[in-house]
Design a protein around this motif. Structure first.
Motif, PDB file in Angstrom:
ATOM      1  N   MET A 251     -10.736  -1.718  -7.042  1.00 13.45           N
ATOM      2  CA  MET A 251      -9.848  -2.863  -6.921  1.00 13.45           C
ATOM      3  C   MET A 251      -9.344  -3.020  -5.491  1.00 13.45           C
ATOM      4  N   VAL A 252      -9.005  -1.904  -4.852  1.00 16.43           N
ATOM      5  CA  VAL A 252      -8.535  -1.957  -3.466  1.00 16.43           C
ATOM      6  C   VAL A 252      -9.656  -2.441  -2.544  1.00 16.43           C
ATOM      7  N   TYR A 253     -10.866  -1.955  -2.783  1.00 14.72           N
ATOM      8  CA  TYR A 253     -11.999  -2.378  -1.954  1.00 14.72           C
ATOM      9  C   TYR A 253     -12.369  -3.833  -2.240  1.00 14.72           C
ATOM     10  N   ALA A 254     -12.272  -4.261  -3.492  1.00 13.83           N
ATOM     11  CA  ALA A 254     -12.553  -5.661  -3.831  1.00 13.83           C
ATOM     12  C   ALA A 254     -11.565  -6.587  -3.127  1.00 13.83           C
ATOM     13  N   ALA A 255     -10.302  -6.172  -3.051  1.00  7.66           N
ATOM     14  CA  ALA A 255      -9.301  -6.961  -2.325  1.00  7.66           C
ATOM     15  C   ALA A 255      -9.665  -7.063  -0.846  1.00  7.66           C
ATOM     16  N   TRP A 256     -10.132  -5.968  -0.274  1.00  5.83           N
ATOM     17  CA  TRP A 256     -10.545  -5.958   1.143  1.00  5.83           C
ATOM     18  C   TRP A 256     -11.748  -6.874   1.350  1.00  5.83           C
ATOM     19  N   CYS A 257     -12.731  -6.797   0.450  1.00  6.96           N
ATOM     20  CA  CYS A 257     -13.934  -7.624   0.566  1.00  6.96           C
ATOM     21  C   CYS A 257     -13.609  -9.107   0.433  1.00  6.96           C
ATOM     22  N   THR A 258     -12.716  -9.446  -0.493  1.00  2.29           N
ATOM     23  CA  THR A 258     -12.360 -10.851  -0.690  1.00  2.29           C
ATOM     24  C   THR A 258     -11.754 -11.446   0.572  1.00  2.29           C
ATOM     25  N   LEU A 259     -10.840 -10.709   1.183  1.00  6.11           N
ATOM     26  CA  LEU A 259     -10.210 -11.207   2.402  1.00  6.11           C
ATOM     27  C   LEU A 259     -11.202 -11.235   3.562  1.00  6.11           C
ATOM     28  N   ALA A 260     -12.026 -10.195   3.670  1.00  3.35           N
ATOM     29  CA  ALA A 260     -13.008 -10.141   4.756  1.00  3.35           C
ATOM     30  C   ALA A 260     -14.039 -11.258   4.627  1.00  3.35           C
TER      31      ALA A 260
ATOM     32  N   VAL B 238      -6.366 -18.906   0.532  1.00  5.13           N
ATOM     33  CA  VAL B 238      -6.655 -18.598  -0.874  1.00  5.13           C
ATOM     34  C   VAL B 238      -7.221 -17.183  -1.008  1.00  5.13           C
ATOM     35  N   ALA B 239      -7.975 -16.725   0.002  1.00  6.16           N
ATOM     36  CA  ALA B 239      -8.514 -15.364  -0.040  1.00  6.16           C
ATOM     37  C   ALA B 239      -7.395 -14.338   0.049  1.00  6.16           C
ATOM     38  N   ALA B 240      -6.422 -14.582   0.915  1.00  5.46           N
ATOM     39  CA  ALA B 240      -5.291 -13.664   1.034  1.00  5.46           C
ATOM     40  C   ALA B 240      -4.490 -13.628  -0.262  1.00  5.46           C
ATOM     41  N   PHE B 241      -4.306 -14.788  -0.876  1.00  2.67           N
ATOM     42  CA  PHE B 241      -3.560 -14.851  -2.137  1.00  2.67           C
ATOM     43  C   PHE B 241      -4.256 -14.048  -3.228  1.00  2.67           C
ATOM     44  N   PHE B 242      -5.574 -14.243  -3.373  1.00  2.00           N
ATOM     45  CA  PHE B 242      -6.318 -13.528  -4.410  1.00  2.00           C
ATOM     46  C   PHE B 242      -6.406 -12.034  -4.097  1.00  2.00           C
ATOM     47  N   SER B 243      -6.520 -11.706  -2.805  1.00  2.00           N
ATOM     48  CA  SER B 243      -6.524 -10.304  -2.400  1.00  2.00           C
ATOM     49  C   SER B 243      -5.221  -9.631  -2.809  1.00  2.00           C
ATOM     50  N   GLY B 244      -4.107 -10.343  -2.651  1.00  2.00           N
ATOM     51  CA  GLY B 244      -2.823  -9.792  -3.065  1.00  2.00           C
ATOM     52  C   GLY B 244      -2.752  -9.554  -4.563  1.00  2.00           C
ATOM     53  N   ILE B 245      -3.352 -10.469  -5.336  1.00  2.00           N
ATOM     54  CA  ILE B 245      -3.379 -10.284  -6.790  1.00  2.00           C
ATOM     55  C   ILE B 245      -4.165  -9.023  -7.155  1.00  2.00           C
ATOM     56  N   LEU B 246      -5.312  -8.808  -6.498  1.00  2.00           N
ATOM     57  CA  LEU B 246      -6.112  -7.619  -6.774  1.00  2.00           C
ATOM     58  C   LEU B 246      -5.360  -6.341  -6.409  1.00  2.00           C
ATOM     59  N   LEU B 247      -4.647  -6.371  -5.289  1.00  3.14           N
ATOM     60  CA  LEU B 247      -3.847  -5.205  -4.901  1.00  3.14           C
ATOM     61  C   LEU B 247      -2.717  -4.968  -5.896  1.00  3.14           C
ATOM     62  N   LEU B 248      -2.159  -6.049  -6.435  1.00  2.00           N
ATOM     63  CA  LEU B 248      -1.123  -5.911  -7.453  1.00  2.00           C
ATOM     64  C   LEU B 248      -1.684  -5.245  -8.704  1.00  2.00           C
ATOM     65  N   VAL B 249      -2.888  -5.635  -9.109  1.00  2.00           N
ATOM     66  CA  VAL B 249      -3.534  -5.029 -10.269  1.00  2.00           C
ATOM     67  C   VAL B 249      -3.820  -3.548 -10.016  1.00  2.00           C
ATOM     68  N   SER B 250      -4.223  -3.215  -8.778  1.00  2.00           N
ATOM     69  CA  SER B 250      -4.553  -1.819  -8.469  1.00  2.00           C
ATOM     70  C   SER B 250      -3.341  -0.902  -8.583  1.00  2.00           C
ATOM     71  N   ASN B 251      -2.134  -1.460  -8.539  1.00  2.00           N
ATOM     72  CA  ASN B 251      -0.924  -0.652  -8.629  1.00  2.00           C
ATOM     73  C   ASN B 251      -0.341  -0.614 -10.035  1.00  2.00           C
ATOM     74  N   MET B 252      -1.074  -1.128 -11.021  1.00  2.00           N
ATOM     75  CA  MET B 252      -0.610  -1.008 -12.398  1.00  2.00           C
ATOM     76  C   MET B 252      -0.691   0.443 -12.852  1.00  2.00           C
ATOM     77  N   ASN B 253       0.119   0.783 -13.848  1.00  2.00           N
ATOM     78  CA  ASN B 253       0.284   2.195 -14.194  1.00  2.00           C
ATOM     79  C   ASN B 253      -0.965   2.830 -14.786  1.00  2.00           C
ATOM     80  N   TRP B 254      -1.950   2.043 -15.256  1.00  2.00           N
ATOM     81  CA  TRP B 254      -3.155   2.649 -15.821  1.00  2.00           C
ATOM     82  C   TRP B 254      -4.214   2.903 -14.753  1.00  2.00           C
ATOM     83  N   MET B 255      -3.933   2.520 -13.506  1.00  2.00           N
ATOM     84  CA  MET B 255      -4.830   2.824 -12.397  1.00  2.00           C
ATOM     85  C   MET B 255      -4.419   4.161 -11.776  1.00  2.00           C
TER      86      MET B 255
END
Length: 245
Positions: free
Chosen positions: A66-75, A90-107
């Motif tokens: 998820m962290v790498y996908a966020a990096w790829c989306t922005l890049a 829009v890429a920065a916005f979606f990248s932030g959403i992916l980073l938010l998901v990566s910090n959920m407690n099941w990750m």
């Protein structure tokens, strides 16, 4: 930072289009772009440090992916920044959403040793190529969604109409790049599967949906040859439907 800066940049860019040139909007956009680039630099440094500490490519589990996908989306948005700042937004916005998901407690962010099947050079190559492809396809999805939203605006000025046409052109390029990378990544995954399990293709759910996704995006990227699908509205709609696969 990506989530908030991306959302604010989208709003300021739309305000600038609707109200013409505004000094405040221009300064705000420059500041937000600078913050997004700074965030990307910190993100890159974090991935580099994790790679160094773990001794392996930092995309071997759900959290790292998820962290790498966020990096790829922005890049993936950087090649288009010069011609389209909305792409970066829009890429920065979606990248932030992916980073938010990566910090959920099941990750689980803990660095752990790789299981035997993942101890292969193909992990770094296959996943890197596939994720870059997903980054471009995510950009296409976001640009399509943005265009559909802009099309709902009543009495759109010429600046908005021009943005819709430019965004649709960039959307087509991102979908084509994403399709090429995803196809190459799928073939590389087949090589890895043969090395790990002695077969190139097994028709498991992941492989099957990879093939379905390739077929869907191949149809989308060729649809412009049909006159009724050669419109920004059709491309935007198809890029959203395609991303659902």
């Amino acid at each position: 930072m990506n989530l908030s800066c991306g959302l604010l940049l989208i709003l300021f860019l739309i305000l600038r289009l609707m109200n013409g040139t505004s000094r405040i909007c221009q300064q705000a956009c420059r500041l937000l772009i600078t913050l997004i680039l700074l965030s990307f630099a910190i993100h890159t440094a974090g991935l580099t440090v994790r790679w160094y500490v773990g001794g392996q490519a930092p995309w071997s589990n759900a959290y790292e992916s998820m962290v790498y996908a966020a990096w790829c989306t922005l890049a993936s948005s950087f090649p288009f920044v010069r011609h389209s700042r909305i792409t970066l937004a829009v890429a920065a916005f979606f990248s932030g959403i992916l980073l938010l998901v990566s910090n959920m407690n099941w990750m689980d962010p803990v660095i752990t040793p790789l299981v035997p099947v993942l101890q292969s050079r193909w992990l770094m190559i296959h996943v890197a190529v596939i994720m870059c492809g997903y980054g471009f396809l995510a950009i296409g999805f976001l640009l399509g969604l943005t265009n559909l939203i802009l099309m709902t605006l009543p009495r759109r000025p010429e600046t908005v109409e021009k943005l819709i046409r430019e965004t649709a052109a960039i959307n087509g390029i991102t979908l084509l790049l994403g399709l090429c990378l995803m196809t190459a990544g799928t073939f590389l995954g087949a090589v890895w599967a043969n090395e790990a399990w002695g077969r190139y293709w097994g028709w498991d759910p992941k492989e099957t949906w990879a093939l379905i996704t390739i077929i869907v995006y191949a149809a989308i990227t060729h649809a412009h040859f049909l006159p009724r699908f050669n419109t920004p509205y059709a491309l935007s709609t198809m890029s959203i439907v395609g991303f659902s696969t």
